[in-house]
Design an enzyme around this catalytic site. Structure first.
Site, mmCIF file in Angstrom:
data_model
loop_
_atom_site.group_PDB
_atom_site.id
_atom_site.type_symbol
_atom_site.label_atom_id
_atom_site.label_comp_id
_atom_site.label_asym_id
_atom_site.label_seq_id
_atom_site.Cartn_x
_atom_site.Cartn_y
_atom_site.Cartn_z
ATOM 1 N N ASN A 1 0.896 -1.320 0.058
ATOM 2 C CA ASN A 1 0.044 0.016 0.040
ATOM 3 C C ASN A 1 1.007 1.290 -0.096
ATOM 4 O O ASN A 1 1.255 1.609 0.927
ATOM 5 C CB ASN A 1 -0.859 -0.053 1.331
ATOM 6 C CG ASN A 1 -1.927 -1.217 1.081
ATOM 7 O OD1 ASN A 1 -2.944 -1.164 0.468
ATOM 8 N ND2 ASN A 1 -1.724 -2.178 1.938
ATOM 9 N N GLU A 2 1.208 1.647 -1.160
ATOM 10 C CA GLU A 2 2.139 2.939 -1.427
ATOM 11 C C GLU A 2 1.373 4.188 -1.099
ATOM 12 O O GLU A 2 0.416 4.370 -0.880
ATOM 13 C CB GLU A 2 2.448 2.778 -2.941
ATOM 14 C CG GLU A 2 3.130 1.551 -3.462
ATOM 15 C CD GLU A 2 4.666 1.508 -2.717
ATOM 16 O OE1 GLU A 2 5.014 2.229 -1.915
ATOM 17 O OE2 GLU A 2 5.374 0.725 -3.321
#
Ligand code: F6R
Length: 648
Positions: free
Chosen positions: A172-173
Site C-alpha cells: 500500500n504505497e
C-alpha cells in the site's frame, strides 16, 4: 512538571518543550533485531498453542522482505527444537509481485517456502499467497475471494509487517486509502529501486503487485510492525510521530487499538525521544547526552560551540543543562575539548607523544593493523585517506576483503574479460580448448540469461576475479604489498543470488585464523548497519563473533576495534571518537584509489537510492564531516574520515 526545572527556567520559552510525547503509537525498542524478532516469534507461538488447546485455527498474516526473516528463523527453530506444530495454522501473505511466476527467485511463494513453510508442518492447503501468475482479468475476482476467505476464518489473529521507505505497509504505497481492500496496485518508484537488489536491474522489477488493503490489515486483532537499521529511521519517525496521512500509509496504524512498532536502536534513531530527548521530556544527563545536546544546538543555530550563550540553551529546550552547569561557559569548553581531542592525523597513534587525550595509543609506534572491508571496495571508499596515512606512517597494514562481491559485476564486463582471455590466448598462439569451451558456455549463458537466473559458477568466478584484481590494484595503490592483501571469500555470501546463507562457524574460522595470525593492535571494520543489501551487517556480526572467540588471546586484550561507516551513511558527530583530516591532495589520492574499482564506476549493479557515484558520495560525506567540525568552531579541513571505537 518537575519543580526544580520550573524554578530555574521560570517564564522561559523552553517550558513548552518539557514532557511532550511525540509518539502516537506504542513502540518497543530492542538492542538487536534478534531480540525483537524472538519476542514476536514467542508471541506467535503462544497464540498458536493457545488456539491448539481450544481446537481453533491460528490465522496469521505474514510479510516477506528482510525484516521478518529472523522471526521465521526463530519459528522454525521452535518447530524443530521445541515441537511447535503448525498443523492448526492458516496463513495469508500480504502481497506478491504481479506478474510473477511462483517458481521465480523473486517470488514471495519461493521466499515463504525457503524461510518458513518448507521447514514446518503447515498443511499446504492452509497457505494463502496472492497469485502473481493469474490473468489480469481474474485479479479482481481473486482479490475478492482472498478477502472473503480471511473473513470466513474470523479475520487475522496476528499480522506482521515491515515498513518500506515510502511508508508502505504491504504494498500500500503513498496514496492508498484507509478503506482499501486486497487489490492490484502500482509500485512506487522508491520501492522498485529498493527491489533492484533482488531483481538485478530496475528494468526487471515488476511495476505492479497484488496487496492486502489497509482495511484488510487494520482488521487484524494484533499487529506487529518491525523496522531494523538506519535506513528505516526517517520513515519510522514519520509513521510514529507524523500526522495520519495517505502520503505515509503506515500512519494509518496509529488508529489501530492493538499495534506495536518493534525497532532496533538504529531504526529508532530519528525519533525525537532518541535524537533530541531533551525536547521530549526530562533527561538523565550523562557525558554522551551532554555532548549530543551541545553539538545539536551549535549545528542547529549555526553558532560555534565556544560562542553559545545561556540564552541559546534556554530558548532551545536545554535550560536543564544550564541549570546543572550554572553557565554555558564551562559546558562549551568541555564539549569543545572533547571534539578537539577526537581529531588526529595519526590514526595509528602518534609516536612519543602524550596520548592521554588522543584516540589511539602512542605505543607500539609501529602497529599491526587489519582493515576489514566487507565488499572489495569499502576499504578505499570509506577510509581510503586513513588507509593511505597508516601505510605512510609505517604501520604493518593488512587489508582483508570479506566477500567476493561477485554478484555486483555487470554481465557485459564479465563478457569483455572473457573475450580478452580468448583473444590473448589466440594472439599468443596458445590452443586451450578447455578454456574455449568454458568461455563459450559463459557467453551462451549470458546471451540467454533471464532476470530470475543465478549466474553459473564459471561466470561467478570471472566476476569474482574482476573484483579481486580491482581490490588488489586499489590496495597496492595505497602502498600495500601483495602479501598483506587477503581475500577471505566468506562462504555465507556464495549463493550466487542476493539472498545469502546464515553465518556459520566456517565463516568465523576464517576471521579467527587471520586475527590469530596477524595479532593486530588495531582492527578497522565497517560498522554500517544501513547497507541496503545487508552484507555489511552480516560481515560485522562475523567480526564480533570472531573477537568473542579470541577474547582470551593476548593480542586481543590489547587490540582496538575502530568502526567506519560504509558508502551510505556517516556517524553522527557526537559519536565520532576519531576524526582523521584529509588534505585536498589526500582526498584526490583517495579518489584515485576508488577509481581502481572500475566495475563499480558510472552505474554499479547495486547503486542503492543514491544516483551519485561511490567516489562522489565518499567525498561529499567526508567534506560534510569537515564542514560540521568547522561550523562547531574547530579548524577548517578539506575533508575528514570518521571512526567510532567499539568497546566489548
Ligand atoms: C513484504 C511487504 C513490504 C515489506 C517492506 C519492508 O511482504 O509487504 O511492505 O515489508 O517493503 O521490506 P524489508 O523488510 O525488506 O525492508
Amino acid at each position: 512538571m518537575n519543580t526544580t526545572i520550573q524554578k530555574t527556567v521560570e517564564n522561559k520559552p523552553a517550558l513548552k518543550y518539557q514532557l511532550k510525547n511525540f509518539e502516537k503509537v506504542p513502540i518497543k525498542l530492542w538492542e538487536t533485531p534478534n531480540e525483537g524478532a524472538k519476542h514476536i516469534a514467542e508471541y506467535i507461538a503462544l497464540t498458536i498453542r493457545k488456539k491448539q488447546q481450544d481446537g481453533e485455527y491460528a490465522v496469521l498474516g505474514l510479510a516477506t522482505g528482510s525484516s521478518p526473516i529472523k522471526v521465521y528463523n526463530e519459528l522454525v527453530r521452535m518447530h524443530q527444537e521445541e515441537g511447535l506444530s503448525f498443523s492448526n495454522v492458516v496463513t495469508f501473505n500480504l502481497d506478491e509481485y504481479f506478474p510473477m511466476n511462483p517458481d521465480s527467485l523473486q517470488s514471495y511463494v519461493r521466499f515463504m517456502n525457503e524461510y518458513l513453510f518448507s521447514h514446518v508442518d503447515i498443511k499446504p492447503e492452509n497457505i494463502n499467497i496472492p497469485k502473481g501468475d493469474i490473468s489480469i482479468d481474474d485479479v479482481g475476482d481473486f482479490c475478492e475471494k482472498y478477502e472473503k476467505k480471511i473473513e470466513s476464518l474470523g479475520g487475522l489473529d496476528i499480522q506482521i509487517l515491515g515498513i518500506g521507505r515510502t511508508g508502505h505497509i504491504g504494498f500500500n504505497e503513498p496514496g492508498a486509502w484507509l478503506s482499501s481492500k486486497t487489490r492490484l496496485v502500482k509500485l512506487d518508484h522508491i520501492t522498485r529501486v529498493d527491489a533492484v537488489k533482488d531483481f538485478g536491474s530496475e528494468d526487471n522489477v515488476p511495476y505492479r503487485a497484488i496487496t492486502m488493503g489497509i482495511d484488510t490489515i487494520m482488521k487484524a486483532k494484533q499487529i506487529f510492525i518491525m523496522a531494523w537499521g538506519n535506513h528505516k529511521a526517517d520513515i519510522v519517525r514519520e509513521a510514529i510521530e507524523g500526522n495520519i496521512t495517505e502520503i505515509v500509509p503506515a500512519t494509518y496504524l496509529q488508529q489501530h487499538s492493538n499495534v506495536k512498532f518493534y525497532l532496533d536502536e538504529a531504526a529508532a534513531s530519528s525519533l525525537t525521544k532518541v535524537k533530541t530527548p531533551w525536547l521530549a521530556g526530562i533527561c538523565n544527563w550523562d557525558e554522551k547526552l551532554i555532548a549530543k545536546a551541545v553539538i545539536w544546538l551549535s549545528l542547529k543555530i549555526k553558532k560555534p560551540i565556544l560562542k553559545l550563550l545561556d540564552e541559546d540553551y534556554i530558548s532551545n529546550g536545554l535550560s536543564e543543562l544550564i541549570a546543572e552547569y550554572n553557565s554555558a561557559y564551562s559546558l562549551n569548553i568541555k564539549i569543545f575539548n572533547k571534539l578537539q581531542h577526537s581529531i588526529t592525523g595519526w590514526p595509528g597513534g602518534k609516536p612519543n607523544a602524550d596520548d592521554t587525550k588522543r584516540p589511539e595509543r602512542a605505543s607500539p609506534a609501529k602497529k599491526r593493523v587489519i582493515i576489514f572491508s566487507p565488499h572489495p571496495d569499502d576499504d578505499v571508499i570509506s577510509m581510503g585517506g586513513t588507509f593511505l596515512r597508516l601505510v605512510e606512517q609505517g604501520h604493518d597494514v593488512h587489508v582483508a576483503y570479506q566477500v567476493s562481491g561477485n554478484i555486483a559485476v555487470h554481465d557485459v564486463d564479465a563478457w569483455r574479460y572473457a573475450a580478452f582471455m580468448k583473444d590473448y590466448a589466440k594472439a599468443m598462439g596458445l590452443e586451450i580448448p578447455a578454456l574455449d569451451e568454458i568461455l563459450g558456455k559463459v557467453n551462451k549463458f549470458i546471451a540467454r540469461k533471464k532476470s530470475e537466473d543465478r549466474d553459473i559458477k564459471e561466470l561467478r568466478l570471472i566476476k569474482g576475479i574482476i573484483r579481486e584484481e580491482e581490490a588488489r590494484s586499489g590496495a597496492m595503490f595505497c602502498g600495500l604489498k601483495e602479501k598483506n592483501i587477503h581475500f577471505l571469500k566468506m562462504p555465507f555470501y556464495e549463493t550466487g543470488g542476493a539472498r545469502k546463507n546464515a553465518l556459520s562457524q566456517a565463516d568465523y574460522d576464517i576471521i579467527v585464523d587471520l586475527l590469530n595470525t596477524i595479532k593486530p593492535h588495531q582492527v578497522y571494520a565497517a560498522g554500517d548497519l544501513a547497507d541496503p543489501h545487508g552484507t555489511h551487517r552480516v560481515c560485522l556480526d562475523a567480526i564480533f563473533k570472531a573477537f568473542e572467540q579470541t577474547k582470551n588471546e593476548k593480542w586481543s586484550k590489547d587490540c582496538y576495534l575502530w568502526l567506519y561507516r560504509g558508502a551510505w551513511h556517516e556517524w553522527p558527530i557526537d559519536e565520532i571518537e576519531m576524526a582523521v583530516p584529509l588534505s585536498p591532495d589526500e582526498l584526490l589520492k583517495k579518489r584515485r584509489a576508488i577509481f581502481m574499482h572500475q566495475s563499480q564506476k558510472d552505474s554499479p549493479v547495486f547503486p542503492g537510492d543514491d544516483k551519485r557515484e561511490f567516489w562522489q558520495r565518499a567525498e561529499d560525506r567526508n567534506k560534510e564531516t569537515a564542514n560540521s567540525y568547522n561550523t562547531l568552531g574547530l579548524a577548517e579541513y578539506e575533508a575528514m574520515e570518521a571512526f567510532v571505537r567499539w568497546k566489548f
